[in-house]
Scaffold this motif. Structure first.
Motif, PDB file in Angstrom:
ATOM      1  N   LEU A  43      -2.368  -6.397 -20.417  1.00 37.18           N
ATOM      2  CA  LEU A  43      -1.843  -7.387 -19.478  1.00 37.18           C
ATOM      3  C   LEU A  43      -2.700  -7.377 -18.220  1.00 37.18           C
ATOM      4  CD1 LEU A  43       0.439  -9.411 -18.781  1.00 37.18           C
ATOM      5  CD2 LEU A  43       1.708  -7.469 -17.796  1.00 37.18           C
ATOM      6  N   LEU A  44      -3.212  -8.544 -17.835  1.00 36.39           N
ATOM      7  CA  LEU A  44      -4.073  -8.684 -16.662  1.00 36.39           C
ATOM      8  C   LEU A  44      -3.271  -9.316 -15.518  1.00 36.39           C
ATOM      9  CD1 LEU A  44      -7.287 -10.092 -18.387  1.00 36.39           C
ATOM     10  CD2 LEU A  44      -6.830  -7.724 -17.748  1.00 36.39           C
ATOM     11  N   ILE A  45      -3.177  -8.602 -14.380  1.00 34.59           N
ATOM     12  CA  ILE A  45      -2.391  -9.102 -13.252  1.00 34.59           C
ATOM     13  C   ILE A  45      -3.316  -9.353 -12.062  1.00 34.59           C
ATOM     14  CG2 ILE A  45      -0.394  -8.729 -11.772  1.00 34.59           C
ATOM     15  CD1 ILE A  45       0.664  -6.724 -13.728  1.00 34.59           C
ATOM     16  N   PRO A  46      -3.411 -10.600 -11.588  1.00 36.10           N
ATOM     17  CA  PRO A  46      -4.326 -10.932 -10.488  1.00 36.10           C
ATOM     18  C   PRO A  46      -3.840 -10.427  -9.143  1.00 36.10           C
ATOM     19  CG  PRO A  46      -2.995 -12.840 -11.065  1.00 36.10           C
ATOM     20  CD  PRO A  46      -2.660 -11.774 -12.069  1.00 36.10           C
ATOM     21  N   ALA A  50      -4.539 -14.913  -5.569  1.00 37.68           N
ATOM     22  CA  ALA A  50      -5.296 -15.284  -6.767  1.00 37.68           C
ATOM     23  C   ALA A  50      -4.344 -15.561  -7.924  1.00 37.68           C
ATOM     24  CB  ALA A  50      -6.279 -14.184  -7.133  1.00 37.68           C
ATOM     25  N   GLY A  51      -4.867 -16.245  -8.934  1.00 41.67           N
ATOM     26  CA  GLY A  51      -4.098 -16.514 -10.144  1.00 41.67           C
ATOM     27  C   GLY A  51      -4.820 -15.967 -11.360  1.00 41.67           C
ATOM     28  N   ARG A 110      -3.041  -6.591  -5.180  1.00 39.17           N
ATOM     29  CA  ARG A 110      -1.580  -6.618  -5.274  1.00 39.17           C
ATOM     30  C   ARG A 110      -1.122  -6.500  -6.722  1.00 39.17           C
ATOM     31  NH1 ARG A 110       2.873 -11.389  -4.214  1.00 39.17           N
ATOM     32  NH2 ARG A 110       4.566 -10.036  -3.484  1.00 39.17           N
ATOM     33  N   GLY A 111      -1.934  -7.006  -7.633  1.00 38.63           N
ATOM     34  CA  GLY A 111      -1.607  -6.873  -9.053  1.00 38.63           C
ATOM     35  C   GLY A 111      -1.544  -5.427  -9.497  1.00 38.63           C
ATOM     36  N   GLY A 112      -2.315  -4.552  -8.833  1.00 43.27           N
ATOM     37  CA  GLY A 112      -2.250  -3.135  -9.144  1.00 43.27           C
ATOM     38  C   GLY A 112      -0.916  -2.529  -8.750  1.00 43.27           C
ATOM     39  N   SER A 113      -0.363  -2.997  -7.628  1.00 46.34           N
ATOM     40  CA  SER A 113       0.968  -2.537  -7.216  1.00 46.34           C
ATOM     41  C   SER A 113       2.014  -2.942  -8.247  1.00 46.34           C
ATOM     42  CB  SER A 113       1.329  -3.125  -5.848  1.00 46.34           C
ATOM     43  OG  SER A 113       0.431  -2.682  -4.848  1.00 46.34           O
ATOM     44  N   PHE A 114       1.908  -4.161  -8.747  1.00 40.97           N
ATOM     45  CA  PHE A 114       2.834  -4.613  -9.782  1.00 40.97           C
ATOM     46  C   PHE A 114       2.675  -3.762 -11.046  1.00 40.97           C
ATOM     47  CE2 PHE A 114       3.070  -9.268  -8.092  1.00 40.97           C
ATOM     48  CZ  PHE A 114       3.879  -8.836  -7.059  1.00 40.97           C
ATOM     49  N   ALA A 115       1.420  -3.446 -11.390  1.00 43.46           N
ATOM     50  CA  ALA A 115       1.173  -2.618 -12.573  1.00 43.46           C
ATOM     51  C   ALA A 115       1.825  -1.252 -12.430  1.00 43.46           C
ATOM     52  CB  ALA A 115      -0.332  -2.458 -12.788  1.00 43.46           C
TER      53      ALA A 115
END
Length: 258
Positions: A43-46, A50-51, A110-115
């Protein structure tokens, strides 16, 4: 109180074209030295603002090296963290159900925080995460220009503009559990590789040194981490390590029974 942010010039973030050109010339982009992904779900989270399109090149590369990349459906990562997490968890569940294996997550900024929070909530679904320039230690240790953008969007969200986080998401009760989960330790059996760059012009690199993670330094701009050959090598090696760990995890009960 956030520590003063010492950062390189923001203009370094304008070299995306050069970083992409270097990636396209590098053997890793052709899959050289990359172990076949064996259809591993990823799963890739931007990152913030970004999108999914920002990780399109990485997604194509992952698919070409035998992985099964999946998008988030984000046009721009600007939503309330709590609502965004609910949507991401549903996508993660669907991805794992389709592929029949725990997923790896690659999250930018920010996607890393979600991860990180996803892995904490659902270790049954996540084999490991790779964070790219993610300020986990000090989530708001960012360039003043970016901080101003955050404050502007929070104000617009408070005024009722749909799809945006608000001040309550940043410092109120709305996403309090999210911030607590972000600072919690990783579950056992879930890998965590944190990639950072001292030439990051957006995020303080020191804020990316997540406790307990395998820390890897690269030479890259912040936005360019999604287009950096050394990052791709680290991602490939990390995903392979997550697969090996899960393979051992799957055969251990059989050996015990024998």
């Amino acid at each position: 109180m956030h520590k003063p942010f010492s950062h390189p010039p923001l203009w370094r973030e304008a070299r995306l074209g050069l970083e992409l050109a270097a990636l396209l010339r590098d053997p890793v982009f052709r899959g050289e030295g990359v172990t076949d992904g064996r259809n591993q779900p990823v799963l890739l989270i931007p990152g913030f603002l970004a999108g999914d399109e920002s990780l399109r090149v990485m997604g194509r590369w992952l698919k070409g090296t035998g992985h099964h990349p999946s998008r988030t459906g984000m046009l721009a990562n600007v939503a309330c963290s709590g609502r965004a997490m609910d949507s991401l968890e549903r996508r993660l569940e669907a991805l794992v159900e389709r592929q029949g294996a725990r997923a790896a997550i690659v999250g930018h900024s920010r996607g890393g925080s979600f991860a990180k929070v996803l892995a904490g909530r659902r270790p049954d679904l996540v084999s490991g995460i790779v964070t790219l320039g993610c300020p986990q230690n000090e989530p708001f240790s960012v360039h003043p220009v970016v901080r101003a953008q955050i404050e502007t969007l929070a104000a617009l969200g408070r005024l009722g503009m749909p799809g945006l986080f608000t001040r309550a998401c940043l410092a109120g009760d709305c996403c309090a559990s999210f911030w607590e989960e972000l600072q919690a330790g990783m579950p056992r059996g879930v890998g965590h590789v944190a990639i950072y760059s001292r030439s990051d012009g957006v995020v303080s690199w020191r804020a990316c040194l997540a406790p307990g993670a395998e820390l890897v330094e690269v030479q890259s701009s912040h936005c360019g981490m999604a287009l950096n050959a050394d990052v791709y090598r680290v991602v490939a090696n990390s995903l392979a390590a997550f697969r090996r760990r899960d393979a051992r995890r799957a055969v251990t009960p059989l050996r015990s029974a024998a």
